[in-house]
Design a protein around this motif. Sequence first.
Motif, PDB file in Angstrom:
ATOM      1  N   ARG A  33       8.536   2.338 -19.223  1.00  0.00           N
ATOM      2  CA  ARG A  33       9.149   1.199 -18.712  1.00  0.00           C
ATOM      3  C   ARG A  33       8.440  -0.118 -18.945  1.00  0.00           C
ATOM      4  NH1 ARG A  33      12.011   1.733 -13.242  1.00  0.00           N
ATOM      5  NH2 ARG A  33      10.005   2.513 -12.464  1.00  0.00           N
ATOM      6  N   ASN A  34       7.247  -0.075 -18.429  1.00  0.00           N
ATOM      7  CA  ASN A  34       6.435  -1.070 -18.787  1.00  0.00           C
ATOM      8  C   ASN A  34       6.990  -2.459 -18.265  1.00  0.00           C
ATOM      9  OD1 ASN A  34       3.958  -1.170 -20.422  1.00  0.00           O
ATOM     10  ND2 ASN A  34       5.050  -0.535 -22.139  1.00  0.00           N
ATOM     11  N   GLU A  35       7.166  -2.331 -16.836  1.00  0.00           N
ATOM     12  CA  GLU A  35       7.739  -3.522 -16.197  1.00  0.00           C
ATOM     13  C   GLU A  35       6.381  -4.117 -15.280  1.00  0.00           C
ATOM     14  OE1 GLU A  35      11.406  -3.204 -14.485  1.00  0.00           O
ATOM     15  OE2 GLU A  35      12.371  -3.229 -16.163  1.00  0.00           O
ATOM     16  N   GLY A  36       5.256  -3.252 -15.285  1.00  0.00           N
ATOM     17  CA  GLY A  36       4.269  -3.789 -14.601  1.00  0.00           C
ATOM     18  C   GLY A  36       4.371  -3.356 -13.090  1.00  0.00           C
ATOM     19  N   ARG A  37       5.079  -2.203 -12.900  1.00  0.00           N
ATOM     20  CA  ARG A  37       5.298  -1.916 -11.506  1.00  0.00           C
ATOM     21  C   ARG A  37       4.056  -1.075 -11.008  1.00  0.00           C
ATOM     22  NH1 ARG A  37      10.993   0.462  -9.818  1.00  0.00           N
ATOM     23  NH2 ARG A  37       9.796   2.081  -8.737  1.00  0.00           N
ATOM     24  N   GLU A  38       3.553  -1.657  -9.656  1.00  0.00           N
ATOM     25  CA  GLU A  38       2.190  -0.928  -9.437  1.00  0.00           C
ATOM     26  C   GLU A  38       2.389   0.722  -9.384  1.00  0.00           C
ATOM     27  OE1 GLU A  38      -0.952  -3.097  -7.041  1.00  0.00           O
ATOM     28  OE2 GLU A  38       0.892  -4.129  -6.373  1.00  0.00           O
ATOM     29  N   ASP A  39       3.553   1.329  -8.950  1.00  0.00           N
ATOM     30  CA  ASP A  39       3.592   2.571  -8.926  1.00  0.00           C
ATOM     31  C   ASP A  39       4.233   3.418  -9.980  1.00  0.00           C
ATOM     32  OD1 ASP A  39       6.250   1.636  -8.883  1.00  0.00           O
ATOM     33  OD2 ASP A  39       7.112   2.748  -7.280  1.00  0.00           O
ATOM     34  N   ASP A  40       3.943   2.511 -11.179  1.00  0.00           N
ATOM     35  CA  ASP A  40       4.400   3.342 -12.535  1.00  0.00           C
ATOM     36  C   ASP A  40       3.164   4.056 -13.244  1.00  0.00           C
ATOM     37  OD1 ASP A  40       6.974   3.005 -12.150  1.00  0.00           O
ATOM     38  OD2 ASP A  40       7.449   1.439 -13.661  1.00  0.00           O
ATOM     39  N   LYS A  52       3.172  11.829  -7.065  1.00  0.00           N
ATOM     40  CA  LYS A  52       3.178  11.626  -5.626  1.00  0.00           C
ATOM     41  C   LYS A  52       4.687  11.385  -5.334  1.00  0.00           C
ATOM     42  CE  LYS A  52      -1.120  10.243  -4.310  1.00  0.00           C
ATOM     43  NZ  LYS A  52      -2.307   9.089  -4.279  1.00  0.00           N
ATOM     44  N   ARG A  53       5.505  10.555  -6.082  1.00  0.00           N
ATOM     45  CA  ARG A  53       6.676   9.920  -5.836  1.00  0.00           C
ATOM     46  C   ARG A  53       7.665  11.186  -6.025  1.00  0.00           C
ATOM     47  NH1 ARG A  53       7.030   5.402 -10.018  1.00  0.00           N
ATOM     48  NH2 ARG A  53       9.061   4.990  -9.549  1.00  0.00           N
ATOM     49  N   PHE A  54       7.496  11.966  -7.003  1.00  0.00           N
ATOM     50  CA  PHE A  54       8.304  13.227  -7.202  1.00  0.00           C
ATOM     51  C   PHE A  54       8.009  14.177  -6.267  1.00  0.00           C
ATOM     52  CE2 PHE A  54       7.539  13.154 -12.110  1.00  0.00           C
ATOM     53  CZ  PHE A  54       8.834  12.103 -12.310  1.00  0.00           C
ATOM     54  N   ARG A  55       6.942  14.329  -5.518  1.00  0.00           N
ATOM     55  CA  ARG A  55       6.740  15.278  -4.678  1.00  0.00           C
ATOM     56  C   ARG A  55       7.403  14.744  -3.286  1.00  0.00           C
ATOM     57  NH1 ARG A  55       1.875  18.909  -2.874  1.00  0.00           N
ATOM     58  NH2 ARG A  55       2.301  18.903  -0.718  1.00  0.00           N
ATOM     59  N   VAL A  56       7.478  13.504  -2.963  1.00  0.00           N
ATOM     60  CA  VAL A  56       8.169  12.902  -1.834  1.00  0.00           C
ATOM     61  C   VAL A  56       9.580  12.998  -1.858  1.00  0.00           C
ATOM     62  CG1 VAL A  56       8.634  10.594  -0.494  1.00  0.00           C
ATOM     63  CG2 VAL A  56       6.205  11.377  -1.041  1.00  0.00           C
ATOM     64  N   PHE A  57      10.226  12.736  -3.398  1.00  0.00           N
ATOM     65  CA  PHE A  57      11.523  13.091  -3.559  1.00  0.00           C
ATOM     66  C   PHE A  57      11.980  14.596  -3.265  1.00  0.00           C
ATOM     67  CE2 PHE A  57      14.961  14.482  -6.408  1.00  0.00           C
ATOM     68  CZ  PHE A  57      16.078  13.368  -5.981  1.00  0.00           C
ATOM     69  N   GLN A  58      11.020  15.465  -3.899  1.00  0.00           N
ATOM     70  CA  GLN A  58      11.431  16.895  -3.433  1.00  0.00           C
ATOM     71  C   GLN A  58      11.547  17.106  -1.955  1.00  0.00           C
ATOM     72  OE1 GLN A  58      12.204  19.695  -5.324  1.00  0.00           O
ATOM     73  NE2 GLN A  58      12.550  18.377  -7.348  1.00  0.00           N
ATOM     74  N   ASN A  95       1.015  -1.165  -0.198  1.00  0.00           N
ATOM     75  CA  ASN A  95      -0.051  -0.104   0.206  1.00  0.00           C
ATOM     76  C   ASN A  95       0.793   1.181  -0.120  1.00  0.00           C
ATOM     77  OD1 ASN A  95      -2.248  -1.386   0.020  1.00  0.00           O
ATOM     78  ND2 ASN A  95      -2.630  -1.546   2.235  1.00  0.00           N
ATOM     79  N   MET A  96       1.991   1.429   0.600  1.00  0.00           N
ATOM     80  CA  MET A  96       2.836   2.422   0.966  1.00  0.00           C
ATOM     81  C   MET A  96       3.498   2.615  -0.371  1.00  0.00           C
ATOM     82  SD  MET A  96       4.356   2.593   4.676  1.00  0.00           S
ATOM     83  CE  MET A  96       4.414   4.269   4.645  1.00  0.00           C
ATOM     84  N   ILE A  97       4.100   1.683  -1.027  1.00  0.00           N
ATOM     85  CA  ILE A  97       4.475   1.704  -2.549  1.00  0.00           C
ATOM     86  C   ILE A  97       3.619   2.374  -3.524  1.00  0.00           C
ATOM     87  CG2 ILE A  97       5.586   0.628  -4.575  1.00  0.00           C
ATOM     88  CD1 ILE A  97       7.165  -0.977  -2.418  1.00  0.00           C
ATOM     89  N   LYS A  98       2.484   1.714  -3.254  1.00  0.00           N
ATOM     90  CA  LYS A  98       1.323   2.300  -4.279  1.00  0.00           C
ATOM     91  C   LYS A  98       1.081   3.801  -4.231  1.00  0.00           C
ATOM     92  CE  LYS A  98      -1.704  -1.069  -5.078  1.00  0.00           C
ATOM     93  NZ  LYS A  98      -2.940  -1.810  -4.722  1.00  0.00           N
ATOM     94  N   GLU A  99       1.224   4.204  -2.766  1.00  0.00           N
ATOM     95  CA  GLU A  99       0.924   5.676  -2.417  1.00  0.00           C
ATOM     96  C   GLU A  99       2.227   6.614  -2.811  1.00  0.00           C
ATOM     97  OE1 GLU A  99      -1.652   7.229  -2.193  1.00  0.00           O
ATOM     98  OE2 GLU A  99      -2.918   5.366  -2.728  1.00  0.00           O
ATOM     99  N   GLY A 100       3.206   5.879  -3.068  1.00  0.00           N
ATOM    100  CA  GLY A 100       4.634   6.662  -3.210  1.00  0.00           C
ATOM    101  C   GLY A 100       5.298   7.082  -1.785  1.00  0.00           C
TER     102      GLY A 100
END
Length: 224
Positions: free
Chosen positions: A163-170, A177-183, A91-96
């Motif tokens: 990328r197309n590797e089926g990652r649930e966060d892609d 959300k991932r960009f925001r957390v990174f910043q 769940n956390m990865i899905k939400e970044g």
Amino acid sequence: DAEKKPTVIFVLGGPGSGKGTQCANIVENFGYTHLSAGDLLRAEIKSGSENGMTLNLHLNEIYDEQQVMVYTKFRQIRKLFFDAIGTMIQNMIKEGKIVPSEVTIKLLQKAMHESENDKFLIDGFPRNEENRAAFEAVTKIEPAFVLFFDCPEEEMERRILSRNEGREDDNIETIRKRFRVFQESSLPVVEYYDSKGKVRKVDAARPVEEVFEAVKAIITPKEE
Ligand code: UP5
Ligand code: MG
């Protein structure tokens, strides 16, 4: 503990900046072991339920009925627990979001202990100040330096979406959300190490081979 501390390089950069790609290149040329925190977490989601499943079939021959029952119950509860951890990570990865450092550090320590190597690329960790402080406190390891891949968001977004590797966060929602957390959370870690003169920054917006040329110049093989 008389054991010699391993050499660690933190490989940091935004989502899709090319951390995994360049770590694979470094492994081939410089004999490091690549530990991607994200890959370890994704593997943990998959194995979580399997861990609890492997019941010892010969139990009845060794223990009496009640002992078997207690043990079986224990295994069932243990399985529920691991399933819950797996679901939490998923769940956390899905939400970044950044998974608690207790989990990530355990996985990294386990991988380091199981490896016979003493040179590690830790990719995608530490992701916030708490990760960084906890890793140093628990392992007493300070990175030799931080390899930082600098890349504009437009380029990182293009790369992840193709990328197309089926990652649930892609997907575009999670990518934002991932960009925001990174910043907000991860860049301060880079700034912390920069203030200690430990950051080696690479322009990662170029073709893979060009980025690797820059990486090679930074990671020179150790004189034996
Ligand atoms: N590609 C690579 N380099 C290229 C180049 N120079 N030119 C053109 N294309 C290039 O590359 C991404 C894609 O771009 C690939 O298709 C590649 O071929 C191409 P990749 O090397 O995979 O980039 P990378 O930086 O590794 O991207 P990744 O998506 O893995 O980075 P993230 O940091 O987002 O993902 P990670 O797996 O580290 O983390 C995922 C999630 O896990 C986090 O969001 C978080 O929820 C969780 N997490 C934690 O909670 N704690 C942790 O410590 C780690 C992760
Ligand atoms: Mg990666």
